[in-house]
Design an enzyme around this catalytic site. Structure first.
Site, PDB file in Angstrom:
ATOM      1  N   SER A  15       0.825  -1.241   0.090  1.00 28.50           N
ATOM      2  CA  SER A  15      -0.005  -0.034  -0.118  1.00 28.50           C
ATOM      3  C   SER A  15       0.836   1.371  -0.040  1.00 28.50           C
ATOM      4  CB  SER A  15      -0.855  -0.132   1.278  1.00 28.50           C
ATOM      5  OG  SER A  15      -1.663   1.442   1.424  1.00 28.50           O
ATOM      6  N   TYR A  39      -0.849  -0.665  10.470  1.00 28.52           N
ATOM      7  CA  TYR A  39      -0.982  -1.031   9.135  1.00 28.52           C
ATOM      8  C   TYR A  39       0.175  -0.657   8.160  1.00 28.52           C
ATOM      9  CZ  TYR A  39      -3.407  -1.063   4.460  1.00 28.52           C
ATOM     10  OH  TYR A  39      -3.742  -1.318   3.106  1.00 28.52           O
ATOM     11  N   LYS A  61       2.504  -3.284   5.725  1.00 23.96           N
ATOM     12  CA  LYS A  61       2.515  -3.052   4.226  1.00 23.96           C
ATOM     13  C   LYS A  61       4.078  -2.705   3.692  1.00 23.96           C
ATOM     14  CE  LYS A  61      -1.283  -4.137   3.287  1.00 23.96           C
ATOM     15  NZ  LYS A  61      -1.847  -5.470   2.568  1.00 23.96           N
ATOM     16  N   PHE A 113      -8.365   4.270  -3.012  1.00 19.86           N
ATOM     17  CA  PHE A 113      -9.615   3.942  -4.078  1.00 19.86           C
ATOM     18  C   PHE A 113     -10.662   4.837  -3.464  1.00 19.86           C
ATOM     19  CE2 PHE A 113      -7.086   0.368  -4.694  1.00 19.86           C
ATOM     20  CZ  PHE A 113      -7.007   0.121  -6.136  1.00 19.86           C
ATOM     21  N   THR A 162     -14.058   5.312  -3.026  1.00 14.81           N
ATOM     22  CA  THR A 162     -15.148   4.432  -2.379  1.00 14.81           C
ATOM     23  C   THR A 162     -15.874   5.318  -1.373  1.00 14.81           C
ATOM     24  OG1 THR A 162     -13.952   3.275  -0.587  1.00 14.81           O
ATOM     25  CG2 THR A 162     -13.869   2.360  -3.256  1.00 14.81           C
TER      26      THR A 162
END
Length: 95
Positions: free
Chosen positions: A33, A46, A50, A79, A81
């Site tokens: 990521s 996180y 990654k 993204f 969303t």
């Protein structure tokens, strides 16, 4: 998770019959990521995980390459969303 899966599929791929001019046996694509390279402190755990995925890709590519297995990594950004909308708007305001 990631390393366990690579170990499992790597063993299977290494036993396959090589194909093509380059005698390849398969491709492993790791998913990192953008947070692994440029993440906020609120995503420390996180982002660190990654970054680890990204960091293991090159050594794995070197180790598995001799068996005709390529290893690559992608690091997508956010993204757009509904769930990510607040983050997208926050980043846009800072630009």
């Amino acid at each position: 998770g990631t390393i366990s899966m690579i170990q499992a599929v790597g063993k299977v791929m290494a036993k396959q019959e090589p194909i093509g001019d380059k005698k390849e046996r398969g491709v492993i694509i790791n998913v990192s990521s953008i947070t692994g390279t440029d993440g906020p402190s609120s995503a420390l755990i996180y982002g660190s995980s990654k970054a680890a995925v990204r960091g293991m890709t090159l050594p794995l590519a070197r180790d598995l390459g001799k068996f005709g297995i390529r290893v690559s990594c992608i690091a997508p950004s956010i993204f757009k969303t509904p769930m990510a909308q607040p983050v997208v708007e926050s980043k846009a305001e800072k630009m």
